[in-house]
Design an enzyme around this catalytic site. Structure first.
Site, PDB file in Angstrom:
ATOM      1  N   SER A  73      44.389  36.851  40.955  1.00  0.00           N
ATOM      2  CA  SER A  73      45.152  37.096  39.724  1.00  0.00           C
ATOM      3  C   SER A  73      46.449  37.960  39.940  1.00  0.00           C
ATOM      4  CB  SER A  73      44.265  37.845  38.646  1.00  0.00           C
ATOM      5  OG  SER A  73      43.648  38.977  39.370  1.00  0.00           O
ATOM      6  N   TYR A 116      40.473  33.218  44.912  1.00  0.00           N
ATOM      7  CA  TYR A 116      41.666  32.299  45.541  1.00  0.00           C
ATOM      8  C   TYR A 116      41.704  31.244  44.324  1.00  0.00           C
ATOM      9  CZ  TYR A 116      45.143  30.040  48.124  1.00  0.00           C
ATOM     10  OH  TYR A 116      46.171  29.431  48.411  1.00  0.00           O
ATOM     11  N   HIS A 154      43.010  42.303  47.315  1.00  0.00           N
ATOM     12  CA  HIS A 154      42.069  43.203  46.664  1.00  0.00           C
ATOM     13  C   HIS A 154      40.629  42.497  47.078  1.00  0.00           C
ATOM     14  CE1 HIS A 154      43.500  40.746  43.610  1.00  0.00           C
ATOM     15  NE2 HIS A 154      42.266  40.618  43.056  1.00  0.00           N
ATOM     16  N   ILE A 155      39.621  43.425  46.696  1.00  0.00           N
ATOM     17  CA  ILE A 155      38.308  42.524  47.066  1.00  0.00           C
ATOM     18  C   ILE A 155      37.328  43.042  45.771  1.00  0.00           C
ATOM     19  CG2 ILE A 155      36.090  42.547  48.242  1.00  0.00           C
ATOM     20  CD1 ILE A 155      37.861  43.427  50.630  1.00  0.00           C
ATOM     21  N   GLU A 160      44.590  57.280  38.416  1.00  0.00           N
ATOM     22  CA  GLU A 160      43.036  57.148  38.314  1.00  0.00           C
ATOM     23  C   GLU A 160      42.431  57.823  39.446  1.00  0.00           C
ATOM     24  OE1 GLU A 160      41.794  53.260  36.774  1.00  0.00           O
ATOM     25  OE2 GLU A 160      43.893  52.748  36.199  1.00  0.00           O
ATOM     26  N   TYR A 185      48.859  39.229  43.517  1.00  0.00           N
ATOM     27  CA  TYR A 185      49.109  38.947  44.921  1.00  0.00           C
ATOM     28  C   TYR A 185      49.307  40.410  45.724  1.00  0.00           C
ATOM     29  CZ  TYR A 185      49.080  34.233  43.978  1.00  0.00           C
ATOM     30  OH  TYR A 185      48.708  32.757  43.681  1.00  0.00           O
TER      31      TYR A 185
END
Length: 173
Positions: free
Chosen positions: A106, A103, A111-112, A18, A108
């Site tokens: 989805s 939190y 990521h933001i 990507e 672990y």
């Protein structure tokens, strides 16, 4: 419950998957690209995700510390607010960005999420008990809050596997 559902993350970070969609890339820090929930066209529905290279060390907000991560998170926030509007020709303003962490996450690997405030198709993805604004996380770290020890209330949907592992759901049915 971390599991290994993140091969696609490794493919993006280390295999160039990507790469044509990348909005921001900071070598050995993070990459920002469109989330699969966004069509990539309608800026009102903008949805990007920042994936950290140190995600194996930081899998959730619980791993963030003032000493190791505060300065980095402040830099990330500044970078997002400057670079995302620039990338999209300033058709979106820094003040129109909602920047948050889930939190429980989805997956672990740290990521933001970055969305347009106008994006109303997020359902409970941004609700209390699911999303923590990055600005709030930064301020809490500045104030000395230790997320590894703090109680964090969050929503778990009925189909989440934690219900089956705890037996807690049956007590309330």
């Amino acid at each position: 419950m971390k599991g290994d559902r993140i091969k696609w993350v490794r493919n993006i970070l280390y295999e160039g998957a990507e790469s044509e969609k990348v909005v921001i890339k900071r070598e050995n820090e993070y990459v920002v690209l469109p989330d699969m929930k966004w069509d990539g066209k309608n800026l009102d529905n903008l949805y990007l995700v920042l994936i950290s290279y140190n995600g194996s060390d930081v899998s959730s907000v619980r791993d963030l510390t003032k000493e190791k991560h505060l300065e980095w998170l402040e830099s990330v926030l500044k970078d997002i607010r400057e670079e995302v509007p620039r990338y999209y020709g300033y058709k979106i303003k820094p003040t129109e960005l909602r920047i948050f962490i889930h939190y429980q996450p989805s997956y672990y690997h740290f990521h933001i999420h970055i969305t347009n405030l106008k994006n109303n198709g997020l359902g409970n993805q941004i609700s209390i008990g699911k999303a923590m604004l990055l600005e709030d996380v930064i301020e809490n770290l500045r104030s000395g809050i230790d997320y590894s020890k703090r109680n964090i209330t969050y929503f778990i949907p009925e189909n989440h596997e934690v219900w089956a592992k705890t037996g807690f759901k049956e007590e309330y049915e």
